[in-house]
Design a protein around this motif. Structure first.
Motif, PDB file in Angstrom:
ATOM      1  N   ARG A  27       0.839  -1.212   0.000  1.00 26.66           N
ATOM      2  CA  ARG A  27       0.000   0.000   0.000  1.00 26.66           C
ATOM      3  C   ARG A  27       0.864   1.248   0.000  1.00 26.66           C
ATOM      4  O   ARG A  27       1.858   1.316   0.718  1.00 26.66           O
ATOM      5  CB  ARG A  27      -0.861   0.043   1.272  1.00 26.66           C
ATOM      6  CG  ARG A  27      -1.959  -1.015   1.316  1.00 26.66           C
ATOM      7  CD  ARG A  27      -2.610  -0.988   2.696  1.00 26.66           C
ATOM      8  NE  ARG A  27      -3.195   0.303   2.994  1.00 26.66           N
ATOM      9  CZ  ARG A  27      -3.184   0.871   4.204  1.00 26.66           C
ATOM     10  NH1 ARG A  27      -2.625   0.267   5.224  1.00 26.66           N
ATOM     11  NH2 ARG A  27      -3.746   2.046   4.400  1.00 26.66           N
ATOM     12  N   ASP A  28       0.438   2.268  -0.743  1.00 28.29           N
ATOM     13  CA  ASP A  28       1.149   3.557  -0.702  1.00 28.29           C
ATOM     14  C   ASP A  28       0.782   4.288   0.578  1.00 28.29           C
ATOM     15  O   ASP A  28      -0.396   4.357   0.941  1.00 28.29           O
ATOM     16  CB  ASP A  28       0.776   4.405  -1.919  1.00 28.29           C
ATOM     17  CG  ASP A  28       1.490   3.915  -3.162  1.00 28.29           C
ATOM     18  OD1 ASP A  28       2.535   3.244  -3.016  1.00 28.29           O
ATOM     19  OD2 ASP A  28       0.998   4.187  -4.283  1.00 28.29           O
ATOM     20  N   MET A  29       1.776   4.828   1.244  1.00 29.30           N
ATOM     21  CA  MET A  29       1.554   5.513   2.521  1.00 29.30           C
ATOM     22  C   MET A  29       2.325   6.836   2.530  1.00 29.30           C
ATOM     23  O   MET A  29       3.286   7.013   1.782  1.00 29.30           O
ATOM     24  CB  MET A  29       2.108   4.689   3.700  1.00 29.30           C
ATOM     25  CG  MET A  29       1.856   3.218   3.663  1.00 29.30           C
ATOM     26  SD  MET A  29       0.503   2.722   4.712  1.00 29.30           S
ATOM     27  CE  MET A  29       0.859   3.402   6.246  1.00 29.30           C
ATOM     28  N   ILE A  30       1.933   7.706   3.459  1.00 32.66           N
ATOM     29  CA  ILE A  30       2.688   8.947   3.677  1.00 32.66           C
ATOM     30  C   ILE A  30       3.565   8.753   4.911  1.00 32.66           C
ATOM     31  O   ILE A  30       3.057   8.367   5.968  1.00 32.66           O
ATOM     32  CB  ILE A  30       1.732  10.138   3.885  1.00 32.66           C
ATOM     33  CG1 ILE A  30       0.870  10.345   2.640  1.00 32.66           C
ATOM     34  CG2 ILE A  30       2.522  11.404   4.227  1.00 32.66           C
ATOM     35  CD1 ILE A  30      -0.277  11.321   2.845  1.00 32.66           C
ATOM     36  N   MET A  31       4.838   8.997   4.756  1.00 29.69           N
ATOM     37  CA  MET A  31       5.763   8.897   5.888  1.00 29.69           C
ATOM     38  C   MET A  31       5.627  10.154   6.755  1.00 29.69           C
ATOM     39  O   MET A  31       5.845  11.261   6.286  1.00 29.69           O
ATOM     40  CB  MET A  31       7.193   8.764   5.343  1.00 29.69           C
ATOM     41  CG  MET A  31       8.290   8.900   6.364  1.00 29.69           C
ATOM     42  SD  MET A  31       8.154   7.719   7.701  1.00 29.69           S
ATOM     43  CE  MET A  31       8.643   6.204   6.907  1.00 29.69           C
TER      44      MET A  31
ATOM     45  N   SER B 273       6.960  26.360   7.082  1.00 32.99           N
ATOM     46  CA  SER B 273       5.551  26.639   6.734  1.00 32.99           C
ATOM     47  C   SER B 273       4.734  25.353   6.887  1.00 32.99           C
ATOM     48  O   SER B 273       3.600  25.384   7.367  1.00 32.99           O
ATOM     49  CB  SER B 273       5.411  27.308   5.365  1.00 32.99           C
ATOM     50  OG  SER B 273       5.543  26.369   4.351  1.00 32.99           O
ATOM     51  N   ASN B 274       5.314  24.198   6.536  1.00 28.51           N
ATOM     52  CA  ASN B 274       4.611  22.924   6.758  1.00 28.51           C
ATOM     53  C   ASN B 274       4.383  22.676   8.249  1.00 28.51           C
ATOM     54  O   ASN B 274       3.321  22.207   8.661  1.00 28.51           O
ATOM     55  CB  ASN B 274       5.439  21.755   6.194  1.00 28.51           C
ATOM     56  CG  ASN B 274       5.218  21.574   4.704  1.00 28.51           C
ATOM     57  OD1 ASN B 274       4.376  22.237   4.117  1.00 28.51           O
ATOM     58  ND2 ASN B 274       5.973  20.680   4.100  1.00 28.51           N
TER      59      ASN B 274
ATOM     60  N   GLN C 138      -0.574  16.066   0.606  1.00 31.63           N
ATOM     61  CA  GLN C 138      -0.293  15.115   1.696  1.00 31.63           C
ATOM     62  C   GLN C 138      -0.764  15.666   3.040  1.00 31.63           C
ATOM     63  O   GLN C 138      -1.307  14.933   3.864  1.00 31.63           O
ATOM     64  CB  GLN C 138       1.208  14.802   1.745  1.00 31.63           C
ATOM     65  CG  GLN C 138       1.658  13.893   0.615  1.00 31.63           C
ATOM     66  CD  GLN C 138       3.140  13.594   0.678  1.00 31.63           C
ATOM     67  OE1 GLN C 138       3.942  14.428   1.080  1.00 31.63           O
ATOM     68  NE2 GLN C 138       3.511  12.385   0.265  1.00 31.63           N
ATOM     69  N   LEU C 139      -0.564  16.971   3.255  1.00 29.09           N
ATOM     70  CA  LEU C 139      -1.012  17.569   4.519  1.00 29.09           C
ATOM     71  C   LEU C 139      -2.534  17.465   4.655  1.00 29.09           C
ATOM     72  O   LEU C 139      -3.058  17.229   5.746  1.00 29.09           O
ATOM     73  CB  LEU C 139      -0.547  19.022   4.629  1.00 29.09           C
ATOM     74  CG  LEU C 139       0.974  19.212   4.841  1.00 29.09           C
ATOM     75  CD1 LEU C 139       1.354  20.684   4.786  1.00 29.09           C
ATOM     76  CD2 LEU C 139       1.454  18.591   6.143  1.00 29.09           C
ATOM     77  N   GLU C 140      -3.229  17.596   3.528  1.00 30.55           N
ATOM     78  CA  GLU C 140      -4.699  17.434   3.584  1.00 30.55           C
ATOM     79  C   GLU C 140      -5.081  16.003   3.950  1.00 30.55           C
ATOM     80  O   GLU C 140      -5.981  15.767   4.749  1.00 30.55           O
ATOM     81  CB  GLU C 140      -5.326  17.815   2.237  1.00 30.55           C
ATOM     82  CG  GLU C 140      -5.541  19.311   2.115  1.00 30.55           C
ATOM     83  CD  GLU C 140      -5.804  19.739   0.681  1.00 30.55           C
ATOM     84  OE1 GLU C 140      -6.376  18.927  -0.090  1.00 30.55           O
ATOM     85  OE2 GLU C 140      -5.437  20.871   0.330  1.00 30.55           O
ATOM     86  N   LYS C 141      -4.372  15.034   3.367  1.00 27.26           N
ATOM     87  CA  LYS C 141      -4.655  13.618   3.693  1.00 27.26           C
ATOM     88  C   LYS C 141      -4.340  13.341   5.163  1.00 27.26           C
ATOM     89  O   LYS C 141      -5.069  12.611   5.840  1.00 27.26           O
ATOM     90  CB  LYS C 141      -3.802  12.702   2.810  1.00 27.26           C
ATOM     91  CG  LYS C 141      -4.335  12.576   1.416  1.00 27.26           C
ATOM     92  CD  LYS C 141      -3.709  11.399   0.684  1.00 27.26           C
ATOM     93  CE  LYS C 141      -4.291  11.293  -0.718  1.00 27.26           C
ATOM     94  NZ  LYS C 141      -3.332  10.925  -1.733  1.00 27.26           N
ATOM     95  N   ILE C 142      -3.265  13.948   5.636  1.00 29.49           N
ATOM     96  CA  ILE C 142      -2.885  13.766   7.043  1.00 29.49           C
ATOM     97  C   ILE C 142      -3.987  14.338   7.939  1.00 29.49           C
ATOM     98  O   ILE C 142      -4.385  13.728   8.937  1.00 29.49           O
ATOM     99  CB  ILE C 142      -1.508  14.438   7.327  1.00 29.49           C
ATOM    100  CG1 ILE C 142      -0.398  13.661   6.614  1.00 29.49           C
ATOM    101  CG2 ILE C 142      -1.241  14.554   8.820  1.00 29.49           C
ATOM    102  CD1 ILE C 142       0.951  14.365   6.571  1.00 29.49           C
ATOM    103  N   ALA C 143      -4.516  15.506   7.554  1.00 30.29           N
ATOM    104  CA  ALA C 143      -5.581  16.144   8.351  1.00 30.29           C
ATOM    105  C   ALA C 143      -6.798  15.227   8.440  1.00 30.29           C
ATOM    106  O   ALA C 143      -7.362  15.002   9.529  1.00 30.29           O
ATOM    107  CB  ALA C 143      -5.973  17.485   7.722  1.00 30.29           C
ATOM    108  N   ALA C 144      -7.209  14.649   7.302  1.00 28.37           N
ATOM    109  CA  ALA C 144      -8.389  13.769   7.297  1.00 28.37           C
ATOM    110  C   ALA C 144      -8.119  12.528   8.146  1.00 28.37           C
ATOM    111  O   ALA C 144      -8.992  12.080   8.906  1.00 28.37           O
ATOM    112  CB  ALA C 144      -8.725  13.386   5.857  1.00 28.37           C
TER     113      ALA C 144
END
Ligand SMILES: Cc1ncc(COP(=O)(O)O)c(C=O)c1O
Length: 398
Positions: A49-53, A308-309, A383-389
């Motif tokens: 699976r693709d994931m965000i580190m 900023s991130n 990615q930040l949006e996906k992290i937020a969800a």
């Protein structure tokens, strides 16, 4: 007779390994040692699976920078894979000297020594200089490499409450006397994301005549001008004797460094066992660190993007009401308070494609069980949006 005694001892150790509770729990819940099948910056593949580190220390996101990769490749071709020896014997090369000179200049120090691991650098920054009869004043939340250095030194240790000048002051009145003293600190505490209260703490250290060692593994590349670190952030270069750190975080390599005056570094080269008896930093890793150091000074956009991130991410966690232990840096813990809650939160994030790391007591103080997350300059807005969800989902499922 002697033989059977030995074999009994051996089986006792084997039984200890086989029956170990921590290892059994680790296998049961499997939160650690996940091997990714692929990586491209902050995108990783785990179990297909693709994931965000979201827990790497690649703060500036340089580990896939084309110039950094090219520098590593060129060094492999030019110098081979390894120097296969310690610096003191056959392992020193001109690229080590170049990296050491550039790191020393960047940090405003006379000299520097690089090792094959940050752990060795930081451990030796205490073990080489302290000895039996000395007094070490140590923040309670130091990284284990510093505790190992402290233990190896056989010096007397006085622990003060984490990042508390007030507690250090109360201990200081009990340690006046002729014994040489060391003050051991981190610039940025990696679990908590706290910046060391360096002005107040070094003022107390100075009043005791302390030799000050600061591990800036998580401040280097993150704080100060062009990422010069915590000491530069406060403009306190004169107050810290040794800055040590890692090449495996902002510099996107592996290895570590110790930077100080020439006398101090030459003493380290004579007396530190970790320095004398361990093989030199590899050509590829030295070249990668050198290229990243160059980029830190010529491409300010990475440091700007990191901050900023970080601001966006912290605002998101705060808006969800999550406890970030007042982190001030891109190392951001999410404190959940019990191992059960931590495990559920971590698993929910994993289900949503976000990779984080669990840290539970005794690695953190009781009641501070947490998920360790870290932001990188290479996290994208998407990615930040996906992290937020995913964070909102994990919170709902807690
Ligand atoms: C504060 C601190 N010091 C030293 C180290 C050791 O560095 P390395 O992983 O490069 O050996 C680490 C690594 O996690 C760290 O967090």
């Amino acid at each position: 007779m002697a033989f059977s005694l030995f074999s009994k001892n051996k089986s006792a150790i084997l039984a200890r390994c086989r029956d170990d509770y921590a290892t059994k729990m680790r296998h049961k819940y499997a939160p650690y040692y996940h091997a990714m099948e692929a990586q491209q910056g902050t995108r990783v593949r785990l179990d297909g699976r693709d994931m965000i580190m979201l827990s790497s220390n690649d703060y500036l996101g340089l580990s896939f920078h084309p110039k950094v990769i090219e520098a590593g490749r060129a060094a492999l071709v030019k110098w081979g894979t390894s120097t296969t020896g310690a610096r003191i014997s056959n392992g020193s090369r001109s690229f080590h000297l170049e990296l050491e000179e550039k790191l020393a200049a960047f940090l405003g120090r006379e000299a520097c020594h690089v090792h094959a691991a940050g752990y060795l650098s930081c451990m030796s920054s205490v073990a080489a200089f302290a000895q039996k009869g000395d007094v070490i004043l140590a923040d309670k939340n130091l990284h284990s490499c510093l505790w190992d250095g402290i233990r190896l030194s056989h010096a007397t240790v006085e622990r003060f409450s984490h990042n508390s000048p007030e507690d250090l002051r109360s201990i200081a009145v009990t340690v006046h006397g002729p014994a040489p003293k060391l003050l051991v600190l981190e610039g940025v505490y990696s679990m908590e994301g706290h910046i060391c209260r360096l002005p107040e703490i070094t003022e107390i250290g100075e009043s005791l005549g302390c030799f000050t060692v600061l591990d800036d593994a998580h401040g280097f590349g993150v704080l100060g001008r062009q990422g010069r670190g915590t000491v530069d952030h406060f403009g306190l270069n004169e107050k810290v004797d040794v800055i040590c750190g890692s090449l495996s975080k902002s510099l996107a390599s592996t290895g570590g460094f110790v930077a100080a005056s020439s006398d101090v570094i030459e003493y380290l080269r004579s007396h530190s066992k970790q320095t004398v008896f361990s093989a030199a930093l590899s050509p590829c890793q030295a070249a990668v660190a050198l290229a990243s150091l160059e980029i830190m000074q010529t491409e300010p956009e990475h440091l700007e993007r990191l901050w900023s991130n970080t601001r966006k991410y912290r605002a998101l966690l705060t808006s969800l009401g999550l406890d970030t232990w007042e982190s001030e840096t891109p190392a951001v813990p999410i404190v959940l308070g019990s191992r059960e809650r931590v495990y559920r939160f971590w698993q929910a994030l994993l289900d949503q494609g976000i990779f984080t790391v669990i840290s539970i007591a005794p690695a953190v103080p009781p009641g501070k069980d947490l998920i360790r997350t870290a932001i990188s300059a290479s996290h994208t807005d998407e990615q930040l949006e996906k992290i937020a969800a995913a964070m909102a989902y994990a919170l709902k499922n807690l």
